[in-house]
Motif scaffolding. Structure first.
Motif, short mmCIF file in Angstrom:
data_model
loop_
_atom_site.label_atom_id
_atom_site.label_comp_id
_atom_site.label_asym_id
_atom_site.label_seq_id
_atom_site.Cartn_x
_atom_site.Cartn_y
_atom_site.Cartn_z
N PRO A 1 0.81 -1.47 -0.32
CA PRO A 1 -0.18 -0.15 -0.30
C PRO A 1 0.53 1.38 0.17
O PRO A 1 0.68 1.53 0.85
CB PRO A 1 -0.96 0.07 1.32
N TYR A 2 1.32 1.32 -1.00
CA TYR A 2 1.96 2.61 -1.04
C TYR A 2 0.99 3.89 -1.41
O TYR A 2 0.05 3.76 -1.87
CB TYR A 2 3.44 2.22 -2.34
N LEU A 3 1.81 5.05 -1.73
CA LEU A 3 0.91 6.12 -3.14
C LEU A 3 0.77 5.82 -4.34
O LEU A 3 1.56 5.97 -4.83
CB LEU A 3 1.36 7.54 -2.95
N ASN A 4 -0.27 5.42 -3.99
CA ASN A 4 -0.77 4.90 -6.30
C ASN A 4 -0.91 6.06 -6.94
O ASN A 4 -2.29 6.63 -6.98
CB ASN A 4 -1.55 3.72 -5.94
N PRO A 5 0.17 6.39 -8.31
CA PRO A 5 -0.30 7.52 -9.06
C PRO A 5 -1.07 7.20 -9.46
O PRO A 5 -1.10 7.88 -10.57
CB PRO A 5 0.96 7.53 -9.85
N ASN A 6 -1.90 5.79 -9.61
CA ASN A 6 -2.40 5.56 -10.63
C ASN A 6 -4.15 5.72 -10.53
O ASN A 6 -4.69 5.06 -9.55
CB ASN A 6 -2.28 3.62 -11.02
N VAL A 7 -4.64 7.08 -10.61
CA VAL A 7 -5.63 7.78 -10.06
C VAL A 7 -6.96 6.60 -10.83
O VAL A 7 -7.86 6.28 -10.12
CB VAL A 7 -6.06 9.10 -10.54
N ALA A 8 -7.30 5.96 -11.34
CA ALA A 8 -7.80 4.77 -12.28
C ALA A 8 -7.45 3.71 -11.21
O ALA A 8 -8.98 2.48 -10.48
CB ALA A 8 -8.09 4.64 -13.63
#
Ligand code: N2P
Length: 362
Positions: A307-314
């Motif tokens: 659970p990192y900062l996911n740059p994938n907004v979708a």
């Protein structure tokens, strides 16, 4: 080249490949409406060299199932370890996963293959603030995978103090009760931040200034671990840690006694991307994998395991509110404003490595 070769001479080359060990999500079901993928290379193999505990094996297996491409995965625990093996590997790797400052350096050294953006339609899923960043304008050579920060985890059953800063962690009373990342660039940046020195101003003078701080801090550390620093905290071996945010997020999910603190002085925002070395033999297969992992359903599965900062907004839209509200995974806008990415610092990287290695041995 000089900087990388110097780092190569010092980096730890002896580490055996390790499979990811965190809980693996179930194999994702391919979306039936998925557009036909472009063909890969005739040779159906792909060699991935990635951070440990970052790409779930179930995702790799799902890719193989869908494409018939056999994937071998080797892992590393630091950018410097990756660089050392990349230089020594003679073209073994098709896909690597460097952080921002290392992409910048590899581009300068002409070590990366431009990515065929036609093959990566799922790039549209990436948030604008994570595209075309200064280390790779136009994302010619790199596609963001995950971002995150480094922060403090406190076991509140063992520590009642209100921990806010790096100096709060590195106190004599916590001697041998601390786990930190085994990462020289990170460690030096914490010292810099505690002194108000910008993290990219890595001059000889600033390294001398930070030396006495690290001389005091490092003997207090019980465990140096970049692969799985959460383990020492989970086992109760230590009460405090300075760790990757994804590790912090897993700890918060495991037990309410763990608290996540973004250091008040500021923190490093890392942006880890997928890139194809110049020497890669399976470029099309690597591009297929990049596009696959950027699919919202697949990227959400990655977030579930790591659970990192996911740059994938979708993909973020597919996360549960609890996942989206994990303070270690997703920092607030104010916290983000106080974070900085690392820049390529050329030959100074060697000096950082030498400083931390010598202080660890004291
Ligand atoms: C994953 C490591 C996070 C990468 N285990 C930090 N750049």
């Amino acid at each position: 080249m000089i900087a990388f070769l110097a780092v190569l001479a010092l980096a730890n080359c002896g580490k055996a490949p390790q499979p990811p060990t965190a809980s693996q999500p179930a194999t994702p079901t391919p979306t039936p409406t998925q557009a036909a993928e472009p063909a890969g290379d005739a040779d159906k193999n792909l060699n991935i060299f990635c951070w440990s505990e970052y790409i779930p094996q179930a995702i790799v297996d799902a890719f193989t199932k869908e494409t018939g491409i056999k994937v071998s995965v080797e892992t590393y625990a630091s950018n410097e370890e990756m660089l050392a093996k990349l230089f020594a590997g003679g073209g073994t790797y098709d896909l690597i996963q460097p952080s921002e400052y290392v992409i910048e350096g590899l581009i300068k050294e002409n070590m990366l293959t431009p990515i065929d953006r036609q093959a990566i339609p799922n790039m549209k899923n990436i948030a604008p603030e994570f595209t075309s960043m200064s280390f790779d304008p136009g994302n010619k050579y790199s596609i963001p995978y995950m971002a995150g920060t480094v922060g403090i985890v406190v076991n509140t059953e063992l520590v009642q103090d209100d921990i806010k800063t790096y100096n709060d962690v590195f106190q004599e009373k916590f001697r041998k009760n601390i786990v930190v990342l085994d990462d020289a660039r990170e460690i030096v940046s914490w010292g810099f931040e505690s002194m108000g020195i910008p993290i990219n101003e890595v001059s000889d003078e600033n390294l001398e200034k930070v030396r006495p701080v690290l001389e005091k801090w490092l003997p207090l550390v019980k465990v140096f671990d970049s692969d799985s620093p959460k383990t020492a905290l989970l086992n109760g071996d230590v009460a405090l840690g300075v760790v990757w945010a994804g590790e912090g997020a897993i700890l918060l999910n495991e037990d309410k006694k763990f608290k996540w603190v973004v250091p008040a002085e500021g923190a490093h925002l890392f942006v880890d991307s997928l890139a194809i070395p110049k020497s890669a033999k399976h470029v099309k297969n690597a591009e297929l994998f990049i596009n696959f992992i950027l699919r919202p359903d697949i990227s959400a599965k990655v977030s579930e395991a790591f659970p990192y900062l996911n740059p994938n907004v979708a993909a973020r839209e597919l996360l549960t509110p609890a996942q989206r509200n994990n303070p270690a995974s997703f920092p607030t806008a104010d916290q983000l404003a106080n974070m900085q990415t690392f820049k390529d610092i050329g030959e100074q990287a060697t000096k950082i490595d030498e400083l931390v290695t010598s202080l660890k041995a004291q």
